[in-house]
Design a protein around this motif. Structure first.
Motif, mmCIF file in Angstrom:
data_model
loop_
_atom_site.group_PDB
_atom_site.id
_atom_site.type_symbol
_atom_site.label_atom_id
_atom_site.label_comp_id
_atom_site.label_asym_id
_atom_site.label_seq_id
_atom_site.Cartn_x
_atom_site.Cartn_y
_atom_site.Cartn_z
ATOM 1 N N PRO A 12 104.452 1.614 -10.038
ATOM 2 C CA PRO A 12 103.416 2.621 -9.790
ATOM 3 C C PRO A 12 102.029 2.043 -10.004
ATOM 4 O O PRO A 12 101.832 1.141 -10.812
ATOM 5 C CB PRO A 12 103.737 3.718 -10.812
ATOM 6 C CG PRO A 12 104.503 3.028 -11.880
ATOM 7 C CD PRO A 12 105.281 1.950 -11.203
ATOM 8 N N SER A 13 101.064 2.575 -9.266
ATOM 9 C CA SER A 13 99.692 2.080 -9.334
ATOM 10 C C SER A 13 98.761 3.174 -9.846
ATOM 11 O O SER A 13 99.167 4.328 -10.032
ATOM 12 C CB SER A 13 99.230 1.630 -7.946
ATOM 13 O OG SER A 13 99.122 2.756 -7.085
ATOM 14 N N GLN A 14 97.497 2.807 -10.025
ATOM 15 C CA GLN A 14 96.508 3.807 -10.427
ATOM 16 C C GLN A 14 96.378 4.893 -9.364
ATOM 17 O O GLN A 14 96.115 6.058 -9.687
ATOM 18 C CB GLN A 14 95.151 3.137 -10.661
ATOM 19 C CG GLN A 14 95.032 2.437 -12.002
ATOM 20 C CD GLN A 14 93.578 2.118 -12.349
ATOM 21 O OE1 GLN A 14 92.657 2.503 -11.634
ATOM 22 N NE2 GLN A 14 93.395 1.422 -13.455
ATOM 23 N N GLY A 22 95.859 14.595 -10.043
ATOM 24 C CA GLY A 22 94.827 15.332 -9.332
ATOM 25 C C GLY A 22 93.427 14.899 -9.703
ATOM 26 O O GLY A 22 92.511 15.734 -9.764
ATOM 27 N N VAL A 23 93.221 13.605 -9.934
ATOM 28 C CA VAL A 23 91.914 13.079 -10.319
ATOM 29 C C VAL A 23 91.624 11.842 -9.480
ATOM 30 O O VAL A 23 92.469 11.378 -8.693
ATOM 31 C CB VAL A 23 91.865 12.717 -11.815
ATOM 32 C CG1 VAL A 23 92.106 13.948 -12.688
ATOM 33 C CG2 VAL A 23 92.881 11.628 -12.146
ATOM 34 N N SER A 24 90.455 11.267 -9.683
ATOM 35 C CA SER A 24 90.097 10.040 -8.969
ATOM 36 C C SER A 24 90.669 8.825 -9.690
ATOM 37 O O SER A 24 91.007 8.889 -10.878
ATOM 38 C CB SER A 24 88.573 9.897 -8.892
ATOM 39 O OG SER A 24 88.037 9.666 -10.185
ATOM 40 N N THR A 25 90.766 7.703 -8.977
ATOM 41 C CA THR A 25 91.236 6.464 -9.626
ATOM 42 C C THR A 25 90.254 5.996 -10.686
ATOM 43 O O THR A 25 90.653 5.374 -11.672
ATOM 44 C CB THR A 25 91.441 5.352 -8.579
ATOM 45 O OG1 THR A 25 90.222 5.169 -7.837
ATOM 46 C CG2 THR A 25 92.575 5.691 -7.625
ATOM 47 N N GLN A 26 88.949 6.291 -10.499
ATOM 48 C CA GLN A 26 87.967 5.912 -11.515
ATOM 49 C C GLN A 26 88.242 6.637 -12.837
ATOM 50 O O GLN A 26 88.101 6.067 -13.915
ATOM 51 C CB GLN A 26 86.538 6.227 -11.033
ATOM 52 C CG GLN A 26 86.063 5.348 -9.891
ATOM 53 C CD GLN A 26 86.448 5.887 -8.544
ATOM 54 O OE1 GLN A 26 87.266 6.812 -8.442
ATOM 55 N NE2 GLN A 26 85.838 5.339 -7.490
ATOM 56 N N VAL A 31 90.410 6.549 -18.500
ATOM 57 C CA VAL A 31 91.361 7.035 -19.507
ATOM 58 C C VAL A 31 92.196 5.886 -20.069
ATOM 59 O O VAL A 31 92.332 5.732 -21.279
ATOM 60 C CB VAL A 31 92.279 8.133 -18.912
ATOM 61 C CG1 VAL A 31 93.392 8.488 -19.904
ATOM 62 C CG2 VAL A 31 91.470 9.372 -18.573
ATOM 63 N N VAL A 32 92.776 5.056 -19.180
ATOM 64 C CA VAL A 32 93.686 4.006 -19.666
ATOM 65 C C VAL A 32 92.938 2.897 -20.385
ATOM 66 O O VAL A 32 93.533 2.150 -21.176
ATOM 67 C CB VAL A 32 94.538 3.422 -18.516
ATOM 68 C CG1 VAL A 32 95.418 4.486 -17.897
ATOM 69 C CG2 VAL A 32 93.675 2.737 -17.467
ATOM 70 N N SER A 33 91.616 2.767 -20.143
ATOM 71 C CA SER A 33 90.842 1.751 -20.856
ATOM 72 C C SER A 33 90.248 2.277 -22.148
ATOM 73 O O SER A 33 89.532 1.563 -22.847
ATOM 74 C CB SER A 33 89.733 1.201 -19.950
ATOM 75 O OG SER A 33 88.794 2.219 -19.617
#
Length: 344
Positions: A12-14, A22-26, A31-33
């Motif tokens: 799976p990817s970002q 339901g959000v943007s990849t940014q 969040v993950v950083s």
């Protein structure tokens, strides 16, 4: 519920996480950083999607995106001593809890200052944001100071590079605890089997052993040098066994004490009836020796945790990220010490 199987079994990817949450990849990236400029409910949705999909952050990609590696470097002396392994456990625990990984550079025992400088440089090239000098040897030089000024660093042992560090175990206090315990039991003097003189802790313990005896009006007996190994403790024990008036010995490591006690038993000298023995470290086997060792405990894992907390605080730019553990040595009294037979 098990993670969804992704199309064609690819990782799976970002983009997948963003679509599910339901959000943007940014937003997923923030969040993950670990960035805090995301609404709590949005962050929860992203983390739930991460868990459901089994998404894992690729360390190299995260580093490129954030400009950070989140890597701690550790310089250690290549040795099979218990202390190095236990120190590493404490460092790893704190690093993992704070989102860091650990990379280690080992140098040979009795290595030159240049070898430590090369290890420091190697860790910097590998992307270490901060470096722990887990080596109780003297490293005070202009070249090392220049490196510790450009890259956050701290020591896991007291030295002139970091004199005020509260995380270091006071090696002189270790010797005082051991010698005073034996003198308070009524022994007329205390002999000392020292560690390898390459290590700072060896000299500090010798100095405190001598001073503690002199403070009681006792001239120190001859020093018996050794090198941390059980074999050297065994050789020292044969020497001690040949001196009839020895009743108390301060041995600078548990492992040497194992060898020393073996030599005394072979010579017909009982511990503690004839000779009391105090050692240092309190490794796991100390409580199960025969007799169980009286020893001065060094909190190696806490030293590692404290060093990691200190260097991460320097990297993050604030005073502390958690409570610094106490690293005070502690005398653990077991069966290898007793009053001298004349007193009994």
């Amino acid at each position: 519920m098990p993670p969804r199987r992704h199309q064609e079994d690819r990782s799976p990817s970002q983009v997948d996480v963003a679509r599910l949450a339901g959000v943007s990849t940014q937003t997923v990236s923030r969040v993950v950083s670990g960035q805090d400029n995301v609404r709590p409910d949005t962050a929860r949705r992203v983390l739930a999607a991460v868990e459901e999909l089994g998404y894992r952050v690729h360390a190299a990609a995260a580093s490129l995106a954030s400009g950070r590696t989140r890597v701690l470097g550790v310089i250690v002396v290549s040795t099979d001593r218990y202390s190095s392994a236990a120190l590493g456990v404490g460092i790893q625990q704190v690093a993992a809890a704070n989102g860091y990984t650990v990379t280690t550079a080992a140098v040979a025992d009795h290595a030159s200052t240049e070898a430590f400088l090369e290890a420091f440089d190697r860790l910097e090239r590998q992307g270490a944001e901060g470096i722990i000098l887990g080596v109780p040897v003297e490293l005070d030089s202009p070249a090392m100071r220049a490196r510790t000024e450009r890259t956050p660093a701290t020591r896991s042992e007291r030295s002139s590079l970091d004199d005020d560090a509260p995380l270091a175990v006071d090696q002189r206090a270790i010797a005082r605890l051991a010698v005073e315990h034996l003198l308070d039991l009524g022994h007329a003097t205390v002999w000392h089997v020292s560690g390898d003189d390459y290590w700072i802790e060896t000299q500090h313990r010798i100095e405190a052993w001598e001073q503690t005896l002199r403070d009681r009006g006792i001239a120190p007996p001859p020093l018996i040098p050794a090198d941390w190994t059980p074999e050297s403790g065994y050789r020292a024990g044969r020497t001690i066994a040949a001196i009839p008036d020895v009743t108390a010995v301060f041995v600078s490591s548990d492992e040497m004490a194992f060898g020393l006690i073996r030599a005394l038993h072979e010579a017909g000298r009982s511990v503690p009836d004839d000779v009391s023995v105090v050692s240092v470290d309190d490794i796991a086997l100390a409580a199960y020796a025969s007799p169980a060792l009286t020893t001065v405990r060094q909190p190696f894992e806490d030293m590692g945790r404290a060093a990691a907390l200190r260097v991460i605080a320097k990297i993050e730019g604030h005073d502390a990220i958690g409570e610094i553990p106490s690293t005070d040595p502690q005398l653990v009294v077991r069966s290898s010490t007793a009053p001298p037979s004349t007193a009994r």
